[in-house]
Design a protein around this motif. Sequence first.
Motif, PDB file in Angstrom:
ATOM      1  N   UNK A  11      22.139 -39.500  56.925  1.00 29.98           N
ATOM      2  CA  UNK A  11      20.993 -39.336  55.565  1.00 29.98           C
ATOM      3  C   UNK A  11      20.997 -37.832  55.222  1.00 29.98           C
ATOM      4  N   UNK A  12      21.439 -37.063  56.128  1.00 36.13           N
ATOM      5  CA  UNK A  12      21.732 -35.714  55.694  1.00 36.13           C
ATOM      6  C   UNK A  12      23.229 -35.535  54.661  1.00 36.13           C
ATOM      7  N   UNK A  13      24.247 -36.466  55.088  1.00 35.08           N
ATOM      8  CA  UNK A  13      25.195 -36.402  54.397  1.00 35.08           C
ATOM      9  C   UNK A  13      25.224 -37.092  53.186  1.00 35.08           C
ATOM     10  N   UNK A  14      24.170 -38.118  52.879  1.00 42.15           N
ATOM     11  CA  UNK A  14      23.982 -38.743  51.818  1.00 42.15           C
ATOM     12  C   UNK A  14      23.174 -37.924  50.821  1.00 42.15           C
ATOM     13  N   UNK A  15      22.437 -37.007  51.551  1.00 40.89           N
ATOM     14  CA  UNK A  15      21.241 -36.296  50.544  1.00 40.89           C
ATOM     15  C   UNK A  15      22.476 -35.224  49.802  1.00 40.89           C
ATOM     16  N   UNK A 118      19.330 -45.326  51.120  1.00 42.09           N
ATOM     17  CA  UNK A 118      19.668 -45.295  52.678  1.00 42.09           C
ATOM     18  C   UNK A 118      18.914 -43.995  53.246  1.00 42.09           C
ATOM     19  N   UNK A 119      18.886 -42.799  52.394  1.00 42.89           N
ATOM     20  CA  UNK A 119      17.944 -41.616  52.576  1.00 42.89           C
ATOM     21  C   UNK A 119      16.588 -41.963  52.648  1.00 42.89           C
ATOM     22  N   UNK A 120      15.942 -42.864  51.949  1.00 44.93           N
ATOM     23  CA  UNK A 120      14.648 -43.243  52.146  1.00 44.93           C
ATOM     24  C   UNK A 120      14.543 -44.182  53.460  1.00 44.93           C
ATOM     25  N   UNK A 121      15.193 -45.135  53.488  1.00 48.21           N
ATOM     26  CA  UNK A 121      15.101 -45.918  54.725  1.00 48.21           C
ATOM     27  C   UNK A 121      15.317 -45.071  55.902  1.00 48.21           C
ATOM     28  N   UNK A 122      16.250 -44.195  56.004  1.00 43.68           N
ATOM     29  CA  UNK A 122      16.315 -43.427  57.238  1.00 43.68           C
ATOM     30  C   UNK A 122      15.608 -42.164  57.448  1.00 43.68           C
ATOM     31  N   UNK A 131      15.480 -53.057  56.106  1.00 43.80           N
ATOM     32  CA  UNK A 131      15.731 -52.002  55.272  1.00 43.80           C
ATOM     33  C   UNK A 131      17.272 -52.096  54.825  1.00 43.80           C
ATOM     34  N   UNK A 132      18.133 -52.175  55.677  1.00 40.99           N
ATOM     35  CA  UNK A 132      19.520 -52.260  55.759  1.00 40.99           C
ATOM     36  C   UNK A 132      19.801 -53.476  54.800  1.00 40.99           C
ATOM     37  N   UNK A 133      19.452 -54.604  55.005  1.00 40.73           N
ATOM     38  CA  UNK A 133      19.448 -55.816  54.324  1.00 40.73           C
ATOM     39  C   UNK A 133      19.039 -55.837  52.924  1.00 40.73           C
ATOM     40  N   UNK A 134      17.994 -55.128  52.560  1.00 42.68           N
ATOM     41  CA  UNK A 134      17.331 -54.887  51.258  1.00 42.68           C
ATOM     42  C   UNK A 134      18.521 -54.103  50.548  1.00 42.68           C
TER      43      UNK A 134
END
Length: 151
Positions: A11-15, A118-122, A131-134
Amino acid sequence: MALWDKLKDSASSMQTQLMAKKNDLKSGAFRDASMAMCALVAAADGSVDPAERQRVASLIATNDVLKNFPADDLQRRFNEYLDKLAADFAFGKVSVIQDIGKVKKKPVEARAVIQIGIVIGGADGDFDKTEQAIVREACYALDIAPTEFDL
């Protein structure tokens, strides 16, 4: 590395990746697709819990990438998407995913929308299977291979 640590790092990497593209993420379509994604992740299990609504709204308000847009406008759009999903999840989901799909022809924006999901989900430390499926469904709507994001 524990799953929790891996999730936080991801999540940090995505941000960090989103911040690098912040100046490219100013279109109305990106704004709408991002809020649609946030609502979809918040309601991933088919219901909209008030605590989840508040938590995601707070994350939206503090996300540096989304500061390209007025916070009250983002909040209004997020609530509109959540209301659609709360009224009839299956029908609302079709509409919300269509709005996410509007950034399909802009690869930078499309990938950024997935990263926001992904950031919001994690953010709560548990990017669960629902959440992953969505987020995976959103990948398909954007013609992005879910494997690109380990989904």
